[in-house]
Design an enzyme around this catalytic site. Sequence first.
Site, mmCIF file in Angstrom:
data_model
loop_
_atom_site.group_PDB
_atom_site.id
_atom_site.type_symbol
_atom_site.label_atom_id
_atom_site.label_comp_id
_atom_site.label_asym_id
_atom_site.label_seq_id
_atom_site.Cartn_x
_atom_site.Cartn_y
_atom_site.Cartn_z
ATOM 1 N N LEU A 43 -17.751 2.485 13.175
ATOM 2 C CA LEU A 43 -16.981 2.449 11.949
ATOM 3 C C LEU A 43 -17.487 1.604 10.978
ATOM 4 O O LEU A 43 -18.336 0.684 11.253
ATOM 5 C CB LEU A 43 -15.487 1.439 12.289
ATOM 6 C CG LEU A 43 -14.454 2.209 13.337
ATOM 7 C CD1 LEU A 43 -13.503 1.348 13.323
ATOM 8 C CD2 LEU A 43 -14.195 3.632 13.002
ATOM 9 N N GLY A 50 -16.161 2.619 4.593
ATOM 10 C CA GLY A 50 -15.317 3.940 4.566
ATOM 11 C C GLY A 50 -14.190 4.137 5.556
ATOM 12 O O GLY A 50 -13.093 4.488 4.807
ATOM 13 N N HIS A 51 -14.518 4.030 6.742
ATOM 14 C CA HIS A 51 -13.276 4.103 7.686
ATOM 15 C C HIS A 51 -12.231 3.159 7.371
ATOM 16 O O HIS A 51 -10.978 3.389 7.537
ATOM 17 C CB HIS A 51 -13.731 3.820 9.159
ATOM 18 C CG HIS A 51 -14.818 5.009 9.548
ATOM 19 N ND1 HIS A 51 -15.989 4.732 10.065
ATOM 20 C CD2 HIS A 51 -14.588 6.282 9.719
ATOM 21 C CE1 HIS A 51 -16.914 5.739 10.332
ATOM 22 N NE2 HIS A 51 -15.687 6.758 10.307
ATOM 23 N N GLN A 88 -13.808 19.599 5.429
ATOM 24 C CA GLN A 88 -13.060 19.390 6.556
ATOM 25 C C GLN A 88 -11.683 18.987 6.185
ATOM 26 O O GLN A 88 -10.499 19.698 6.777
ATOM 27 C CB GLN A 88 -13.248 18.033 7.376
ATOM 28 C CG GLN A 88 -12.381 17.293 8.337
ATOM 29 C CD GLN A 88 -13.345 16.192 9.131
ATOM 30 O OE1 GLN A 88 -14.047 16.440 9.942
ATOM 31 N NE2 GLN A 88 -12.742 15.062 8.700
ATOM 32 N N SER A 97 -21.528 7.042 9.578
ATOM 33 C CA SER A 97 -21.821 6.681 10.873
ATOM 34 C C SER A 97 -23.320 7.068 11.474
ATOM 35 O O SER A 97 -23.997 6.092 11.987
ATOM 36 C CB SER A 97 -21.041 6.968 12.133
ATOM 37 O OG SER A 97 -19.780 6.684 11.832
HETATM 38 P P1 AMP Z 1 -15.832 10.230 11.172
HETATM 39 O O1 AMP Z 1 -15.765 9.207 12.219
HETATM 40 O O2 AMP Z 1 -17.371 10.601 10.528
HETATM 41 O O3 AMP Z 1 -15.370 11.537 11.804
HETATM 42 O O4 AMP Z 1 -14.998 10.111 10.055
HETATM 43 C C1 AMP Z 1 -13.753 9.767 10.169
HETATM 44 C C2 AMP Z 1 -12.952 9.755 8.601
HETATM 45 O O5 AMP Z 1 -13.629 8.701 8.004
HETATM 46 C C3 AMP Z 1 -12.901 11.222 8.253
HETATM 47 O O6 AMP Z 1 -11.784 11.512 7.468
HETATM 48 C C4 AMP Z 1 -14.285 10.767 7.174
HETATM 49 O O7 AMP Z 1 -14.059 11.818 5.924
HETATM 50 C C5 AMP Z 1 -13.969 9.378 6.714
HETATM 51 N N1 AMP Z 1 -15.125 9.056 6.433
HETATM 52 C C6 AMP Z 1 -16.381 9.009 6.632
HETATM 53 N N2 AMP Z 1 -17.202 8.326 6.036
HETATM 54 C C7 AMP Z 1 -16.537 8.059 4.764
HETATM 55 C C8 AMP Z 1 -16.849 7.369 3.653
HETATM 56 N N3 AMP Z 1 -18.264 7.054 3.494
HETATM 57 N N4 AMP Z 1 -15.971 7.109 2.746
HETATM 58 C C9 AMP Z 1 -14.663 7.478 2.991
HETATM 59 N N5 AMP Z 1 -14.003 8.034 4.178
HETATM 60 C C10 AMP Z 1 -15.300 8.389 4.938
#
Ligand code: AMP
Length: 281
Positions: free
Chosen positions: A33, A36-37, A153, A186
């Site tokens: 995490l 952004g998360h 997505q 990540s």
């Molecule tokens: P992930 O863990 O990469 O599958 O991402 C989980 C959620 O966090 C997904 O909805 C992503 O679009 C969102 N996410 C990933 N990176 C960012 C970011 N830099 N800013 C905002 N949301 C993000």
Amino acid sequence: MEIFKQIAPLKAFINAQKQRGQSIGLVPTMGALHAGHLSLIEASKRQNSITVCSIFVNPTQFNNPADLLKYPRTFDKDTLLLEKVECDAVFYPDSSEMYPETSLIKFDFSHLDKVMEGKFRPGHFSGVALVVSKLFNIVEPDHAYFGQKDWQQFTVIRQLVEELKFNLTLHSQPTSREADGLAMSSRNLRLNEDQRKNATVFYQALLAAKNALHAGKSITEARVLVKEIVEQKTEIKLEYFEVAESKNLNLLENVKDSDQPIMCIAGFVGEIRLIDNMFLN
Ligand code: AMP
């Protein structure tokens, strides 16, 4: 903060909350995490009484086995971050809990999963739709939060929710960026120091393309410019740069044909694949 590894106790927790009239927000993630998360968790906390974050590196959405193997896993650090932002519950299942048997179901989103990420990662969105459907059925959230960073997505999941009548509201949150503009991801954890410095070119290329398109250049000219900017850095390779109608992901030849165009980019820094996007207006 409650941590659930199994579906049954998580469902019991959710049901108890619902009986007390609490609203449920879900933030699906694959862990490792970053801020952004956490911005998604915070959005959920503003709108719901209970926020559930799922952490599951979903094997069915990886078309590249090496990527799955090397995907960062930092659960202890993740739980500390989630405690800090006062997330209420974490769902952290094993693969055997989510996929007790080999899954037979495949999703086909027609045009939506044939372009951009779908073209270069065949099967990816089927795996995403599968795991997100499972999470929606397990958690039954009132609201679910996704990042604009993965715009395609979000578009696919919106279609899923509309067609299958999931009873929830979807939210897309803006992309959180590092100080130099690199979209938080990540996968950035896997970049070495030089790669990390150079990775900001994806953002710079998007800004340059935005200026060029606003100045009347064609999408083809913008693509040439983007490739030049990105590939002047060692170890960086452009996979695609597309401009699409953000609603339906129709690829554009001319930005004038669109109400709300979005520029999407993907490329490799060494062997690490990164994506980013930016609305044009
Ligand atoms: P992930 O863990 O990469 O599958 O991402 C989980 C959620 O966090 C997904 O909805 C992503 O679009 C969102 N996410 C990933 N990176 C960012 C970011 N830099 N800013 C905002 N949301 C993000």
